[in-house]
Design a protein around this motif. Structure first.
Motif, PDB file in Angstrom:
ATOM      1  N   VAL A   1       0.836  -1.199   0.000  1.00 52.02           N
ATOM      2  CA  VAL A   1       0.000   0.000   0.000  1.00 52.02           C
ATOM      3  C   VAL A   1       0.879   1.260   0.000  1.00 52.02           C
ATOM      4  O   VAL A   1       0.547   2.255  -0.634  1.00 52.02           O
ATOM      5  N   THR A   2       2.006   1.196   0.708  1.00 54.14           N
ATOM      6  CA  THR A   2       2.846   2.384   0.869  1.00 54.14           C
ATOM      7  C   THR A   2       3.690   2.669  -0.363  1.00 54.14           C
ATOM      8  O   THR A   2       4.193   3.774  -0.524  1.00 54.14           O
ATOM      9  N   GLY A   3       3.908   1.678  -1.220  1.00 52.03           N
ATOM     10  CA  GLY A   3       4.736   1.883  -2.404  1.00 52.03           C
ATOM     11  C   GLY A   3       6.222   1.904  -2.127  1.00 52.03           C
ATOM     12  O   GLY A   3       7.016   2.163  -3.027  1.00 52.03           O
ATOM     13  N   LYS A   4       6.625   1.635  -0.892  1.00 50.28           N
ATOM     14  CA  LYS A   4       8.058   1.680  -0.556  1.00 50.28           C
ATOM     15  C   LYS A   4       8.740   0.366  -0.949  1.00 50.28           C
ATOM     16  O   LYS A   4       8.070  -0.658  -1.130  1.00 50.28           O
ATOM     17  N   PRO A   5      10.064   0.369  -1.082  1.00 49.68           N
ATOM     18  CA  PRO A   5      10.774  -0.829  -1.568  1.00 49.68           C
ATOM     19  C   PRO A   5      10.599  -2.034  -0.648  1.00 49.68           C
ATOM     20  O   PRO A   5      10.527  -1.890   0.565  1.00 49.68           O
TER      21      PRO A   5
ATOM     22  N   ARG B   1      22.591  -1.285  -0.792  1.00 53.83           N
ATOM     23  CA  ARG B   1      23.457  -0.166  -1.162  1.00 53.83           C
ATOM     24  C   ARG B   1      22.926   0.556  -2.404  1.00 53.83           C
ATOM     25  O   ARG B   1      23.187   1.734  -2.571  1.00 53.83           O
ATOM     26  N   ALA B   2      22.211  -0.197  -3.254  1.00 55.16           N
ATOM     27  CA  ALA B   2      21.723   0.420  -4.497  1.00 55.16           C
ATOM     28  C   ALA B   2      20.201   0.379  -4.517  1.00 55.16           C
ATOM     29  O   ALA B   2      19.580   0.174  -5.553  1.00 55.16           O
ATOM     30  N   LEU B   3      19.585   0.586  -3.359  1.00 55.12           N
ATOM     31  CA  LEU B   3      18.150   0.323  -3.253  1.00 55.12           C
ATOM     32  C   LEU B   3      17.278   1.149  -4.197  1.00 55.12           C
ATOM     33  O   LEU B   3      16.416   0.580  -4.873  1.00 55.12           O
ATOM     34  N   PRO B   4      17.471   2.480  -4.295  1.00 57.40           N
ATOM     35  CA  PRO B   4      16.563   3.242  -5.176  1.00 57.40           C
ATOM     36  C   PRO B   4      16.590   2.724  -6.612  1.00 57.40           C
ATOM     37  O   PRO B   4      15.529   2.561  -7.234  1.00 57.40           O
ATOM     38  N   ALA B   5      17.786   2.404  -7.107  1.00 57.89           N
ATOM     39  CA  ALA B   5      17.894   1.936  -8.487  1.00 57.89           C
ATOM     40  C   ALA B   5      17.216   0.580  -8.641  1.00 57.89           C
ATOM     41  O   ALA B   5      16.487   0.334  -9.617  1.00 57.89           O
ATOM     42  N   VAL B   6      17.441  -0.308  -7.658  1.00 63.56           N
ATOM     43  CA  VAL B   6      16.826  -1.640  -7.723  1.00 63.56           C
ATOM     44  C   VAL B   6      15.309  -1.519  -7.679  1.00 63.56           C
ATOM     45  O   VAL B   6      14.587  -2.153  -8.452  1.00 63.56           O
ATOM     46  N   HIS B   7      14.836  -0.660  -6.786  1.00 62.24           N
ATOM     47  CA  HIS B   7      13.390  -0.485  -6.635  1.00 62.24           C
ATOM     48  C   HIS B   7      12.770  -0.003  -7.957  1.00 62.24           C
ATOM     49  O   HIS B   7      11.690  -0.440  -8.346  1.00 62.24           O
ATOM     50  N   GLU B   8      13.487   0.869  -8.613  1.00 61.59           N
ATOM     51  CA  GLU B   8      13.037   1.414  -9.899  1.00 61.59           C
ATOM     52  C   GLU B   8      12.769   0.284 -10.902  1.00 61.59           C
ATOM     53  O   GLU B   8      11.750   0.278 -11.592  1.00 61.59           O
ATOM     54  N   THR B   9      13.699  -0.694 -10.954  1.00 64.18           N
ATOM     55  CA  THR B   9      13.567  -1.736 -11.970  1.00 64.18           C
ATOM     56  C   THR B   9      12.374  -2.652 -11.710  1.00 64.18           C
ATOM     57  O   THR B   9      11.951  -3.379 -12.597  1.00 64.18           O
ATOM     58  N   TYR B  10      11.857  -2.608 -10.496  1.00 62.95           N
ATOM     59  CA  TYR B  10      10.711  -3.476 -10.185  1.00 62.95           C
ATOM     60  C   TYR B  10       9.381  -2.745 -10.286  1.00 62.95           C
ATOM     61  O   TYR B  10       8.359  -3.256  -9.836  1.00 62.95           O
ATOM     62  N   ALA B  11       9.392  -1.539 -10.852  1.00 58.44           N
ATOM     63  CA  ALA B  11       8.190  -0.703 -10.836  1.00 58.44           C
ATOM     64  C   ALA B  11       6.979  -1.436 -11.421  1.00 58.44           C
ATOM     65  O   ALA B  11       5.877  -1.414 -10.865  1.00 58.44           O
ATOM     66  N   GLU B  12       7.207  -2.129 -12.530  1.00 62.17           N
ATOM     67  CA  GLU B  12       6.098  -2.776 -13.207  1.00 62.17           C
ATOM     68  C   GLU B  12       5.494  -3.901 -12.366  1.00 62.17           C
ATOM     69  O   GLU B  12       4.286  -4.009 -12.202  1.00 62.17           O
ATOM     70  N   ARG B  13       6.404  -4.708 -11.804  1.00 64.94           N
ATOM     71  CA  ARG B  13       5.922  -5.822 -10.997  1.00 64.94           C
ATOM     72  C   ARG B  13       5.281  -5.328  -9.705  1.00 64.94           C
ATOM     73  O   ARG B  13       4.344  -5.949  -9.186  1.00 64.94           O
TER      74      ARG B  13
END
Lengths: 628, 352
Positions: A540-544, A586-598
């Motif tokens: 619900v929160t959209g956080k990683p 260490r690279a959380l924002p970038a990793v989170h970005e790649t999972y946007a669709e899922r």
């Protein structure tokens, strides 16, 4: 050879070091003289393998520092008291007042603890009886400089706190004198409260193991353990005959079977009270979850419904104006029989039939991939008894809260439920949708500014409940790599028991008994879990989110069983090693970005109905009639 | 010599009961005085032996509830046990041991059986009960060496040994393994997990004439039907309902592969009977008992691997013959006579 030497340090030497505080100085000196020649032979890498305090003891033996050795050995067992003094130089911490390689105790992380977990050393300097009271002088050492400038102090005896006023002493530290009356059974502690934010730290009081016990009418003040600490033990009092008989009688009559019998009679003779509602969350463990959201909505609207909450233990999380009844007590049985409305998230006692006229709102407590109901391990066994019991328990429900279409698809058939279903989101998640915070988690858990919060919430393992085995991430490695930037807030499952070891407390905050997980979800920056239903709330929160599933095959095939293939639907990386976890964090924002669709697909699957008004809509429908 | 078998419910249709009646008849034929005691009457009694040579008793007409009824039943049981001569009391399950062991007269030596696997005991209350009550018995009997070892380790038993279930009859004929039929046998209940067998059958790629026949009845039937429809094989899964014991042999003879996908199994009679008829079987590796039958083993719960093995046997008649013949050779050690010899040796061992 090195293994034998290591074993000597780890086992053989400890047999003598543990009781060392009991020995006199001459014995210790002779002992050190005998051991020293062998220790001198040992290569440095053998010392590297034992704990920092063992290493300190070896160093002190080699340096023939007899009195220091006795003090250091006292920290190996019992309360693991901190040293009297420590030196911090260049990011490292050393035992005592000198800097030497063998005295390095940085690995214990004692100097980095948050205030409420910080360690002070309290030593009894004098203990005398004064009539029916005890007069005690205590020396307090603050080796790591934990005390702030403003504080207040107290002596804690069980639940009683006696204020004390420690005075700075000449040789550093503080001296306090206190007079108290020993009563009951307790281990006295001295506590310091920080004035600025009210956080408190307490420690046991250590004493010379040869201290003579002081026997008083209220109890005996004595010491226990090798590294002796002060304790109060009650005088064995003769119980009166009447009390013994009464106790025996109550035990005989108040059995669960008798309560059930009485209940079955009560529901036949007592009328229901339409406006009396019994609330229970997580089998009475606290004031939280969907029942709480519904209760608060009722209060907010001022509906004329009298609510009673069931509590197993831990009343602290309940607001003071809530009426409580202890789960399983006679009053609970009576309330169950009398209440016209039942609301709970797990199940009221399964063998209690629902009386005629009572309406039961089952909110349930989570959705997700885990197998449930008749597919779960506790009902899969080769007996029909538990299955029949659960079938009867499910038949009591009048309405069920279903968070999503997916939940309905899986949960209804696997529990054999065919009644009314509310499909308007989860009351518990309303606060998440509205991002409604009521608590300053960072302040309460003492998270330093600038650090991100990783909420670690693993689910339990069915074959290892209460074992701590659900914590599968290597927290030590994580602490080593990430303690500068992150703090782990550890939320174990309610049927799991785990307490982080002291050398991790600078990095791991135990939030297992934190009253409301929503606050933790809102305060955190990312979630680490395995198969827990918390993933669906967190979405619900959209956080990683990160998934640590090193036992996926075991869990999926033989231990629990699942309905979904987590690696293919997970809205974040699925990892099996802590090293990978470090890299991802260490690279959380970038990793989170790649999972946007899922992530979006995952939210569609589980959270499409969460609009933040679930409690309101359910209360309107379910409690509307009772309120009229 | 007297042997008393005590079951909670001696006449319901089930594995424990079948084994108990087979052993009782076998021992009676060898000239022992045998009693079979059911602590409560079965709701739907099943006749295992046409002309029993042993005595049969039932203690209570319905399940006992409450202290008074329990005490009355215990008194009746104690009186009955006091009348039979010196010998051995075989208590067939943890609940029977917990209830009966303290009522036995000194002349009857207690032997506790457990008909499940270690995994099953671990996942329910049985392990704690076995740990508590079995060490005091003269012998604790488990279904395989593996189980006996696990129990002696984890339930701290000094008296554990292994004694397999017997095969009631040794068939003269073997299946020809040519009919396109996969067979599943068991109650249609949750623990048997026939949903997995249906899924595995659907995923095995078995070509068109092949069918999955499920023999047995139970409450799961509607759910399993729906499951077969979801898997797209509803036309090829045949629910046969219960089949009388005498007709089971024909079922095995008409099958080419047997599949067993239960959550838990001790020493499944299905696998023994399949092996005796020379039918190859695929099974989850859930216990030492399953391993001892010569079935093709698959990691527990791995339905896809199960489907692969099933497909391999369906495709390859030569392989079916090889696995089937191998299983039949192994099954010979479960022939009733051999198992009875082992029981008599066990009695002699207890006597010593």
């Amino acid at each position: 050879m090195p293994h034998r030497q290591y074993r000597f340090l780890r086992q053989d030497l400890r047999v003598y070091l543990n009781p060392l505080p009991l020995r006199d100085a001459v014995w210790v000196k002779e002992f050190a003289a005998i051991v020293r020649p062998y220790l001198e032979e040992l290569p440095a890498e053998v010392f590297e393998r034992v704990g920092p305090l063992d290493r300190v003891c070896c160093r002190l033996i080699l340096d023939d520092r007899v009195e220091d050795l006795r003090i250091a050995a006292g920290s190996l067992t019992g309360p693991h008291a901190p040293p009297r003094a420590a030196v911090q130089v260049g990011g490292r911490t050393y035992w005592g007042t000198t800097v030497a390689p063998g005295l390095d105790i940085t690995a214990l992380r004692l100097a980095e603890l948050p205030f409420s977990a910080s360690r002070l050393r309290h030593e009894v300097a004098a203990l005398v009886s004064d009539g029916e009271r005890v007069r005690m002088t205590v020396r307090t050492y603050d080796p790591f400089g934990a005390l702030p400038s403003e504080w207040s102090a107290f002596l804690q005896l069980g639940k009683v706190r006696i204020p004390i006023s420690p005075e700075p002493s000449g040789e550093g530290g503080y001296v306090s004198t206190v007079t108290f009356t020993p009563r009951g059974r307790c281990e006295p502690r001295i506590g310091f409260t920080r004035t600025s934010d009210g956080h408190t730290t307490t420690d046991r009081i250590i004493a010379d193991p040869h201290t003579e016990p002081i026997e008083l009418p209220g109890g005996t003040v004595t010491t226990e353990g090798y590294a002796a600490y002060l304790c109060v033990r009650p005088a064995p009092a003769a119980r009166s005959l009447w009390r013994r008989v009464r106790r025996r009688l109550i035990k005989r009559v108040s059995t669960p079977a008798n309560k059930l019998r009485a209940y079955k009679v009560l529901i036949r003779v007592l009328p229901r009270r339409r406006n009396l509602a019994l609330f229970e969350s997580d089998v009475g463990k606290g004031y939280n979850g969907s029942p709480r959201a519904i209760y608060e909505e009722i209060r907010r609207r001022g509906l004329p419904i009298e609510a009673v909450w069931s509590v197993a233990k831990g009343r602290a999380s309940f607001p003071s104006d809530v009426r409580l009844v202890r789960r399983g007590s006679w009053r609970y049985v009576y309330t169950l029989a009398r209440a016209g409305i039942w609301v709970d998230s797990h199940g009221f006692p399964l063998d209690y039939p629902k009386p005629k006229g009572t309406r039961y709102l089952q909110t349930w407590h989570g959705q997700g991939i885990k197998s449930i109901g008749f597919d779960a391990p506790d009902l899969r066994g080769d007996f029909d008894g538990p299955r029949a019991q659960w079938r009867a328990a499910v038949a009591r429900w009048d309405a069920l809260v279903s968070p999503s279409a997916e939940f309905s698809r899986v949960f209804l058939p696997s529990n054999g439920y065919a009644g009314k279903v509310y499909r308007c989101g989860t009351p518990r998640c309303d606060a998440l949708v509205q991002a409604r915070r009521t608590d300053d988690v960072r302040e309460r858990l003492e998270v330093p500014p600038g650090r991100q919060i990783l909420l670690y919430a693993p689910t339990y393992r069915d074959r290892a409940k209460n074992s701590g085995k659900s914590i599968r991430v290597d927290l030590e490695l994580l602490a080593e790599e990430l303690a500068q930037d992150w703090v782990v807030v550890l939320r174990t499952h309610p049927v799991e028991r785990y307490s982080p070891p002291e050398h991790l407390r600078h990095f791991v905050r135990d939030a297992s008994s934190y009253p409301e997980i929503n606050e933790l979800i809102l305060a955190s920056d990312a979630l680490l879990t395995d198969y827990s239903s918390v993933m669906c709330d967190y979405a619900v929160t959209g956080k990683p989110m990160i998934f640590f599933i090193d036992d996926w095959d075991d869990y999926r095939l033989s231990e629990r069983g699942v309905y979904h293939d987590l690696p293919s639907i997970a809205p974040g990386p699925c990892l099996t090693t802590t090293e990978d976890l470090v890299t991802v964090l260490r690279a959380l924002p970038a990793v989170h970005e790649t999972y946007a669709e899922r992530y979006a697909a995952f939210r569609d699957l589980w959270c499409a109905d969460e609009h933040g008004d679930a409690a309101a809509r359910i209360v309107t429908d379910f409690f509307g009639q009772a309120a009229r | 010599m007297t042997v008393v078998f005590t079951c909670l419910d001696a006449d319901t249709l089930g594995g424990i009961q079948q084994v108990t009646h087979t052993l009782a008849q076998g021992l009676a034929e060898r000239g022992h005085e045998v009693h079979v005691i059911g602590l409560q009457r079965a709701a739907t009694p099943f006749r295992y032996v046409d002309r029993p040579l042993y005595h049969h008793h039932v203690i209570s007409n319905r399940p006992v509830t409450g202290g008074l009824a329990r005490r009355r039943a215990d008194r009746r049981l104690k009186a009955l046990l006091g009348e039979v001569g010196p010998g051995y009391a075989v208590l067939t399950s943890p609940s029977v041991v917990a209830r009966t062991a303290r009522l036995l007269p000194g002349s009857l030596r207690p032997i506790g059986q457990y008909h499940g696997s270690y995994d099953h005991a671990r996942d329910c209350w049985h392990l704690a009960s076995i740990r508590r009550h079995y060490p005091e018995l003269d012998q604790a009997v488990f279904l395989s060496e593996d189980d006996a070892r696990l129990f002696s380790e984890h339930a701290l038993l000094p008296n554990a040994c292994a004694l397999p279930n017997p095969l009631a009859a040794w068939p003269g004929a073997m299946s020809v393994l040519e009919s396109p039929r996969v067979l599943g046998v068991g109650r249609l209940e949750g623990v048997k997990r026939f949903d997995r067998l249906i899924t595995a059958f659907a995923r095995s790629g078995a070509p068109e004439p092949w069918e999955l026949h499920l023999v047995g009845s139970g409450a799961e039937l509607p759910r399993l039907r729906a499951h077969a429809r979801r898997e797209g094989v509803d036309g090829r899964v045949v629910f046969r309902g219960a089949v009388p014991a005498a007709a089971m042999s024909a079922e095995y003879l008409a099958a080419s592969v047997v599949g067993l996908t239960s959550e838990y199994e001790g020493l499944p009679v299905v696998l023994l009977e399949a092996a005796a008829h020379g039918v190859p079987a695929v099974a989850f590796d859930v216990s030492g008992g399953v391993r001892s039958t010569g079935a093709v083993l698959v990691p527990p719960g791995d339905v896809d691997a199960f489907a692969v093995e099933l497909g391999r046997l369906v495709d390859d008649e030569e392989e079916r013959r090889r696995v089937g013949a191998d299983a039949r050779a192994r099954a010979e050690s479960f022939v009733l006579d051999h198992v009875l010899d082992k029981w008599e040796a066990l009695f002699a061992h207890v006597e010593r």
